[in-house]
Design a protein around this motif. Structure first.
Motif, PDB file in Angstrom:
ATOM      1  N   SER A  17      -0.497  52.713   9.589  1.00 61.01           N
ATOM      2  CA  SER A  17       0.177  53.384  10.969  1.00 61.01           C
ATOM      3  C   SER A  17      -0.761  54.032  11.798  1.00 61.01           C
ATOM      4  O   SER A  17      -1.056  54.146  12.959  1.00 61.01           O
ATOM      5  N   MET A  18      -1.525  54.963  11.022  1.00 60.97           N
ATOM      6  CA  MET A  18      -2.639  55.526  11.565  1.00 60.97           C
ATOM      7  C   MET A  18      -3.863  54.674  12.220  1.00 60.97           C
ATOM      8  O   MET A  18      -4.118  54.761  13.561  1.00 60.97           O
ATOM      9  N   PHE A  19      -4.109  53.728  11.597  1.00 62.64           N
ATOM     10  CA  PHE A  19      -4.989  52.781  11.770  1.00 62.64           C
ATOM     11  C   PHE A  19      -4.503  52.099  13.541  1.00 62.64           C
ATOM     12  O   PHE A  19      -5.300  51.882  14.186  1.00 62.64           O
ATOM     13  N   ASP A  20      -3.337  51.622  13.061  1.00 62.30           N
ATOM     14  CA  ASP A  20      -2.744  50.785  14.353  1.00 62.30           C
ATOM     15  C   ASP A  20      -2.743  51.656  15.666  1.00 62.30           C
ATOM     16  O   ASP A  20      -3.100  51.179  16.557  1.00 62.30           O
ATOM     17  N   HIS A  21      -2.199  52.755  15.148  1.00 59.59           N
ATOM     18  CA  HIS A  21      -2.123  53.867  16.409  1.00 59.59           C
ATOM     19  C   HIS A  21      -3.607  54.100  17.332  1.00 59.59           C
ATOM     20  O   HIS A  21      -3.555  53.779  18.423  1.00 59.59           O
ATOM     21  N   PHE A  22      -4.413  54.632  16.349  1.00 59.31           N
ATOM     22  CA  PHE A  22      -5.855  54.599  16.963  1.00 59.31           C
ATOM     23  C   PHE A  22      -6.377  53.353  17.739  1.00 59.31           C
ATOM     24  O   PHE A  22      -7.093  53.347  18.483  1.00 59.31           O
ATOM     25  N   ASN A  23      -6.179  52.244  16.926  1.00 66.12           N
ATOM     26  CA  ASN A  23      -6.832  51.017  17.470  1.00 66.12           C
ATOM     27  C   ASN A  23      -6.213  50.723  18.667  1.00 66.12           C
ATOM     28  O   ASN A  23      -6.992  50.398  19.766  1.00 66.12           O
ATOM     29  N   GLY A  24      -5.023  50.847  18.774  1.00 67.78           N
ATOM     30  CA  GLY A  24      -4.431  50.602  20.282  1.00 67.78           C
ATOM     31  C   GLY A  24      -4.578  51.849  21.306  1.00 67.78           C
ATOM     32  O   GLY A  24      -5.188  51.351  22.477  1.00 67.78           O
ATOM     33  N   GLU A  25      -4.766  52.877  20.709  1.00 70.08           N
ATOM     34  CA  GLU A  25      -5.119  53.864  22.027  1.00 70.08           C
ATOM     35  C   GLU A  25      -6.484  54.231  22.134  1.00 70.08           C
ATOM     36  O   GLU A  25      -6.755  54.602  23.353  1.00 70.08           O
ATOM     37  N   LEU A  26      -7.226  54.131  21.282  1.00 70.98           N
ATOM     38  CA  LEU A  26      -8.908  54.404  21.360  1.00 70.98           C
ATOM     39  C   LEU A  26      -9.712  53.173  21.416  1.00 70.98           C
ATOM     40  O   LEU A  26     -10.838  53.490  21.977  1.00 70.98           O
ATOM     41  N   PHE A  27      -9.186  52.064  20.699  1.00 70.53           N
ATOM     42  CA  PHE A  27     -10.036  50.991  20.742  1.00 70.53           C
ATOM     43  C   PHE A  27      -9.362  49.701  21.293  1.00 70.53           C
ATOM     44  O   PHE A  27      -9.859  48.534  21.164  1.00 70.53           O
ATOM     45  N   ASN A  28      -8.430  49.872  22.059  1.00 68.77           N
ATOM     46  CA  ASN A  28      -7.780  49.048  23.109  1.00 68.77           C
ATOM     47  C   ASN A  28      -7.551  47.559  22.197  1.00 68.77           C
ATOM     48  O   ASN A  28      -7.542  46.556  22.203  1.00 68.77           O
ATOM     49  N   GLY A  29      -7.107  48.001  20.952  1.00 64.56           N
ATOM     50  CA  GLY A  29      -6.531  46.815  19.906  1.00 64.56           C
ATOM     51  C   GLY A  29      -7.869  45.860  19.614  1.00 64.56           C
ATOM     52  O   GLY A  29      -7.274  44.800  18.926  1.00 64.56           O
ATOM     53  N   THR A  30      -8.905  46.292  19.832  1.00 62.17           N
ATOM     54  CA  THR A  30     -10.204  45.408  19.282  1.00 62.17           C
ATOM     55  C   THR A  30     -10.520  45.226  17.731  1.00 62.17           C
ATOM     56  O   THR A  30     -11.016  44.324  17.427  1.00 62.17           O
ATOM     57  N   LEU A  31     -10.255  46.232  17.003  1.00 68.51           N
ATOM     58  CA  LEU A  31     -10.488  46.121  15.632  1.00 68.51           C
ATOM     59  C   LEU A  31      -9.428  45.372  15.129  1.00 68.51           C
ATOM     60  O   LEU A  31      -8.296  45.743  15.031  1.00 68.51           O
ATOM     61  N   ASP A  32     -10.149  44.364  14.132  1.00 62.84           N
ATOM     62  CA  ASP A  32      -8.965  43.254  13.601  1.00 62.84           C
ATOM     63  C   ASP A  32      -8.378  43.938  12.365  1.00 62.84           C
ATOM     64  O   ASP A  32      -9.177  44.204  11.378  1.00 62.84           O
TER      65      ASP A  32
END
Length: 120
Positions: A17-32
């Motif tokens: 959940s932490m990873f998915d949240h920050f991936n969306g908010e800070l990395f525009n979902g670019t991390l696989d």
């Protein structure tokens, strides 16, 4: 008792959940999210966490990274600090994925610039 009522899936879900949240908010979902294993570590030499590219392989032989947060931090740090450790390691993941990572264990100028843009 459902499987999610046990500690292992609860902790795994928290990390995801932490990873998915920050991936969306800070990395525009670019991390696989399918190319990294998220876990806790008790390694005493690890301060807060680490990112280890190509640590594992999946059933198809594809490389998987490991992103780990030191479990000691759950007792000793705030949720905000835990979150910052996750984002720190995600920057390492982003750099590795983009081919701009420095030497293992070091922060190059690109890392520092990215961290500053994110408010660290």
């Amino acid at each position: 008792m459902t499987p999610m009522d046990t500690p292992t899936p609860q902790q795994a879900a928290c990390l995801q959940s932490m990873f998915d949240h920050f991936n969306g908010e800070l990395f525009n979902g670019t991390l696989d999210r399918h190319s990294v294993i998220l876990c806790w570590t008790h390694a005493h030499q690890v301060k807060a966490g680490y990112y280890y590219p190509n640590r594992w392989t999946d059933d198809g032989g594809n490389a998987l990274a490991e992103l780990s947060i030191n479990a000691r931090c759950m007792r000793e740090r705030t949720v905000t600090e835990l979150s910052s450790y996750m984002v720190h390691e995600m920057i390492h993941m982003e750099q590795h994925t983009a081919g701009t990572a420095g030497r293992p264990g070091y922060h190059n100028a690109g890392f520092i610039e990215r961290a500053q843009r994110l408010g660290f």
